[in-house]
Design a protein around this motif. Structure first.
Motif, PDB file in Angstrom:
ATOM      1  N   UNK A  35      69.243 -15.726  40.361  1.00  0.00           N
ATOM      2  CA  UNK A  35      68.026 -15.197  39.744  1.00  0.00           C
ATOM      3  C   UNK A  35      66.799 -15.814  40.403  1.00  0.00           C
ATOM      4  N   UNK A  36      65.732 -15.025  40.513  1.00  0.00           N
ATOM      5  CA  UNK A  36      64.450 -15.534  40.999  1.00  0.00           C
ATOM      6  C   UNK A  36      63.541 -15.779  39.804  1.00  0.00           C
ATOM      7  N   UNK A  37      62.929 -16.974  39.766  1.00  0.00           N
ATOM      8  CA  UNK A  37      62.091 -17.369  38.639  1.00  0.00           C
ATOM      9  C   UNK A  37      60.642 -17.445  39.093  1.00  0.00           C
ATOM     10  N   UNK A  38      59.768 -16.767  38.361  1.00  0.00           N
ATOM     11  CA  UNK A  38      58.333 -16.762  38.658  1.00  0.00           C
ATOM     12  C   UNK A  38      57.691 -18.060  38.177  1.00  0.00           C
ATOM     13  N   UNK A  39      56.400 -18.325  38.558  1.00  0.00           N
ATOM     14  CA  UNK A  39      55.743 -19.565  38.139  1.00  0.00           C
ATOM     15  C   UNK A  39      55.669 -19.755  36.629  1.00  0.00           C
ATOM     16  N   UNK A  40      55.688 -18.651  35.848  1.00  0.00           N
ATOM     17  CA  UNK A  40      55.632 -18.802  34.396  1.00  0.00           C
ATOM     18  C   UNK A  40      56.987 -19.090  33.780  1.00  0.00           C
ATOM     19  N   UNK A  71      48.895 -14.184  47.178  1.00  0.00           N
ATOM     20  CA  UNK A  71      48.161 -13.658  46.026  1.00  0.00           C
ATOM     21  C   UNK A  71      49.110 -12.958  45.059  1.00  0.00           C
ATOM     22  N   UNK A  72      50.040 -12.167  45.606  1.00  0.00           N
ATOM     23  CA  UNK A  72      50.994 -11.452  44.755  1.00  0.00           C
ATOM     24  C   UNK A  72      51.961 -12.417  44.081  1.00  0.00           C
ATOM     25  N   UNK A  73      52.417 -13.414  44.817  1.00  0.00           N
ATOM     26  CA  UNK A  73      53.448 -14.321  44.306  1.00  0.00           C
ATOM     27  C   UNK A  73      53.162 -15.720  44.863  1.00  0.00           C
ATOM     28  N   UNK A  74      52.444 -16.551  44.127  1.00  0.00           N
ATOM     29  CA  UNK A  74      52.102 -17.877  44.638  1.00  0.00           C
ATOM     30  C   UNK A  74      53.313 -18.745  44.959  1.00  0.00           C
TER      31      UNK A  74
END
Length: 602
Positions: A35-40, A71-74
């Motif tokens: 799984x890929x996890x975003x900054x949040x 910008x889209x994905x820090x």
């Protein structure tokens, strides 16, 4: 292949708009177990990517269809999320092969690594509770867990008094501080510029006298509780008073102007116990990049795409939902609630009704005209009885010794009109700076500029206007009524007299005329009074006249021509030059013999 990597995730990864493939090193049993996890902290969505685990071994990669930008994905993490079902069947009619167990053992190892990672990120107490019995778990800044007794930051009040030794600055509490404490010395509260703290230690900026009572309080009603993104106040520089200034960070007060701090420029004089500045929000910044970028402490960007309302017009078709506006003195906005054509004549809708007739239209009052505006920054301050000196805004900009950059300005205002329509005064107005001075009581000035310099000039110009095409009609336009249009030494009844070493007004421009008087004047177009060797001095190069009017002229050689000359007081009467000389008439002066004017030549 065994499982040798014991990490449950890889990253963080930082997209740059170029890379499409990002590797991971842990063992993944299938693509659905990664799984890929975003900054949040939530699973990443909205991106097209493929997860490709290595076959029967550790590692793999995530490949994006389009390279994500910063910008889209820090940033993001690649995380192991193993399934927990067991899909093995040992029943067989053939000879047993131990290799068939390898995938199941690999899965068990992956599951254990995942579970260990989950446990490592949870609070754990010693067997039997140990020293943490009755304490509260707390996440530390590095993500680890600690235990605190709830004093201070958990709401319990705590206060401890110390009797200072001579010169003592450090005072230790029985627990680590989680919020900013309140410190008093002999009952007087110190400002935040007077002390700092770390761990369980409070450090005063000035050593105390022997016997001073230093009281430190946390968690009570007067404590200054501050949420600080970078931790409690840290200090780096000193103010002009020699007191510490907060280090770069964002600091929040908790209700009212509870945040006390020192500034870099406008520090008050006084002792360390004297508060300097108080506020609800403090942003402290220090530039870090070189010429690569423009660095800002606060950036606000607003795009205005709604709110347009045309001026109402007679005999005009309006659709349902159209908005119209009226400027001062009506100052209103109306919305069309019944489509039709407005009245052929008349002032249009008025009042604050919700169903106003206007020809074939009907209107609903919405609000005052000013409310339809969209504002990037809105600042409002009200001074009530009992309030002290007040500023709606204060900018202090100081250039320190050694600063060498070629451009520095306190405030820049840029207005670029690329709308395709020119402004029309009184109709369509676009101003770079717009000031209104109102009120039933008189203010001192709409704009005041001053300098405290004595030894040297503070600036080359006080006001400087440049640009060959800056203004079409007038560089300075005055459409106001007062005692004087422009007053020099006229303020406060002449109480302040300016001194100019040159002319009060100097005109070195190329123009049709230097001064044009074309108004309606009560007594004279030009009035000269005061004390001077000459009322008007003419010393230029003039090809035609020194003074010219249809009735009177003085040519460039000094010859006078007039349709008539009238004397208020008649010249003295003498028979000839000898008598005029005896009477004191100078050579070249006028006297008369009867009704004949003469010039004494001898």
């Amino acid at each position: 292949m065994g499982v040798t990597k014991t990490n449950a995730y890889d990253g963080p990864f930082y997209p740059n708009g170029i890379a499409t493939s990002f590797p991971f090193s842990f063992r993944a049993m299938s693509a659905t177990e990664v799984q890929l996890i975003a900054p949040d902290g939530q699973p990443l969505t909205g991106f097209n990517f493929t997860i490709i685990p290595a076959e029967n071994t550790e590692g793999g990669s995530v490949v994006f269809g389009t390279p994500p930008t910063a910008t889209q994905l820090p940033e993001f993490l690649i995380v192991s999320v193993p399934a927990f079902g067991v899909g093995i069947d040992l029943g067989s009619v053939t000879a047993f092969n131990p290799r068939t167990l390898n995938p199941s053992f690999d899965r068990l190892a992956v599951q254990n690594i995942y579970l260990q990672d989950q446990i490592d990120r949870t609070p754990r107490a010693p067997i039997g509770g140990g020293s943490v019995v009755g304490l509260f778990p707390r996440v530390a800044a590095d993500g680890s867990w600690t235990f605190v007794d709830g004093t201070g930051s958990q709401g319990g009040a705590f206060s401890q008094a110390f009797t200072a030794e001579a010169g003592q600055t450090e005072y230790k509490l029985p627990f680590d501080l989680q919020i900013i404490p309140t410190v008093t010395v002999n009952g007087s509260r110190l400002s935040r510029g007077g002390y700092t703290y770390f761990g369980n230690t409070v450090v005063l900026g000035i050593g105390r006298l022997e016997g001073d009572i230093v009281e430190i309080s946390v968690g009570n009603a007067v404590a200054e509780q501050i949420l600080d993104i970078v931790g409690p106040f840290a200090f780096r520089d000193l103010s002009p008073n020699g007191r510490p200034i907060p280090a770069p960070g964002i600091y929040f007060g908790q209700g009212g102007a509870s945040l006390s701090f020192e500034t870099m420029i406008s520090s008050n004089t006084g002792t360390a116990e004297t508060d300097n500045q108080r506020g609800l929000l403090l942003l402290v910044n220090e530039t870090a990049d070189d010429g690569n970028s423009e660095e800002q402490t606060l950036c606000l960007m607003t795009r205005v795409r709604t709110g347009y309302a045309a001026l109402w017009a007679p005999n005009t078709a309006y659709a349902l939902g159209d908005n119209v506006q009226f400027s001062f003195p009506v100052n209103a906005v109306y919305r069309c609630i019944k489509a039709g054509t407005s009245a052929v004549s008349g002032p249009g809708p008025s009042g604050t009704g919700l169903n106003i007739s206007d020809g074939g239209c009907r209107w609903m009052w919405i609000n005052a005209q000013a409310i339809l505006a969209k504002v990037g920054i809105y600042n409002e301050i009200v001074a009530d009885p009992g309030g002290g000196n007040a500023w709606a805004q204060a900018n202090n900009f100081e250039l320190h010794a050694g600063y060498k950059a070629s451009f520095a300005t306190n405030t820049e205002l840029d207005l670029t009109n690329n709308s395709g329509s020119d402004s029309v005064f009184g109709g369509v107005n676009r101003y770079n700076l717009y000031m209104i001075t109102d009120g039933v009581s008189r203010s001192t000035a709409a704009l005041e500029m001053t300098s405290r310099n004595i030894a040297n000039y503070a600036a080359f110009w006080a006001i400087h206007i440049t640009g060959d095409k800056h203004a079409e009609n007038s560089v300075i336009g005055i459409d106001a009524s007062s005692v004087y249009g422009i007053g020099f030494g006229a303020s406060a009844g002449g109480a302040f007299t300016p001194t100019f070493t040159g002319a009060t007004i100097k005109d070195g421009a190329n123009a049709l005329s230097s001064y044009e008087a074309a108004g309606v004047y009560g007594s004279q177009a030009i009035s000269v009074s005061g004390t001077a060797p000459a009322a008007i001095s003419l010393s230029g190069t003039f090809s035609g006249w020194l003074i010219y009017s249809p009735q009177f002229e003085i040519d460039c050689f000094g010859n006078v021509k007039a349709k008539s000359i009238a004397f208020t007081d008649l010249p003295p009467a003498y028979a000839d030059d000898a008598a005029a000389n005896a009477g004191g008439v100078a050579v070249g002066s006028i006297y008369r013999t009867g009704s004949t004017l003469k010039i004494r030549t001898a």
